[in-house]
Design a protein around this motif. Structure first.
Motif: not given
Length: 215
Positions: A92-102, A131-135
């Motif tokens: 959904a385009g919401k990267y964060s440090p916790l995305s690296d943890i995943f 791309w963010v928002g694609s089906p």
């Protein structure tokens, strides 16, 4: 890929998380952590007190996707990363440090079991769909929400704390994942049993994405 000893895996993950503590504390996210971007330098300096690995053996590489990060960052326009390692919020385009943890959770699962945690057919996007928002990105995100990770494997029966850490890292909701610092405080890392020597088939790890080289 062939599994490596649990205690050696623990030290690899410890050093990887320590690298992320440094990276995240400087306001950056990697966005494409994967096994292929983790290098083992078997000739590094010193030895860890809990492992036969050198104390600074683990190196994170490939910083092409590295970005500065703060909570107010605008959403990304493109989904960046590698199948299996991309967190639901990144779709959904919401990267964060916790995305690296995943992504670390995926790496740890693979090191412990030799397998990926998710079925490959979940990730059926084609060129031009990332791309963010694609089906298709929305569909993969929904699949991750209901995906069941197999924790019945023998390694998790014998190492329940390792399984608990993987489960926490792979949490669907990012706010349920530990930070890198918090993950290092997990009971699994408090186990002081010495790790065995690096196994003789270490060259196979090169082929499978863990690169072992000389400093």
């Amino acid at each position: 890929m062939r599994k490596i000893p649990v205690a050696t895996t623990r030290e690899i993950m410890r050093q990887l998380l320590e690298s992320l503590v440094f990276l995240h504390s400087h306001g950056a996210v990697h966005k494409d952590l994967k096994l292929e971007n983790v290098m083992l330098d078997a000739g590094g300096e010193g030895k860890s007190s809990k492992s036969s690995l050198p104390a600074q053996a683990v190196k994170v590489i490939d910083f092409d996707t590295l970005e500065s990060w703060c909570p107010s960052n605008a959403s990304a326009k493109d989904v960046v990363g590698t199948d299996q390692y991309i967190s639901q919020e990144a779709y959904a385009g919401k990267y964060s440090p916790l995305s690296d943890i995943f992504a670390c959770g995926v790496i740890l699962y693979r090191l412990l079991t030799g397998k990926f945690p998710f079925h490959d057919d979940m990730f059926d996007d084609e060129a031009g769909e990332n791309w963010v928002g694609s089906p298709k990105m929305a569909q993969i995100r929904r699949r991750l929400k209901v995906a069941k990770v197999d924790f019945s494997k023998e390694v998790f029966q014998e190492n329940s704390e390792a399984g608990d850490l993987v489960m926490r890292m792979l949490a669907y909701q990012e706010n349920q994942r530990p930070t890198a610092s918090a993950a290092l405080e997990h009971p699994w890392f408090q186990d002081s049993r010495a790790a065995p020597q690096l196994p003789p088939y270490i060259q196979e790890l090169v082929d499978d994405g863990i690169v072992v080289g000389e400093a």
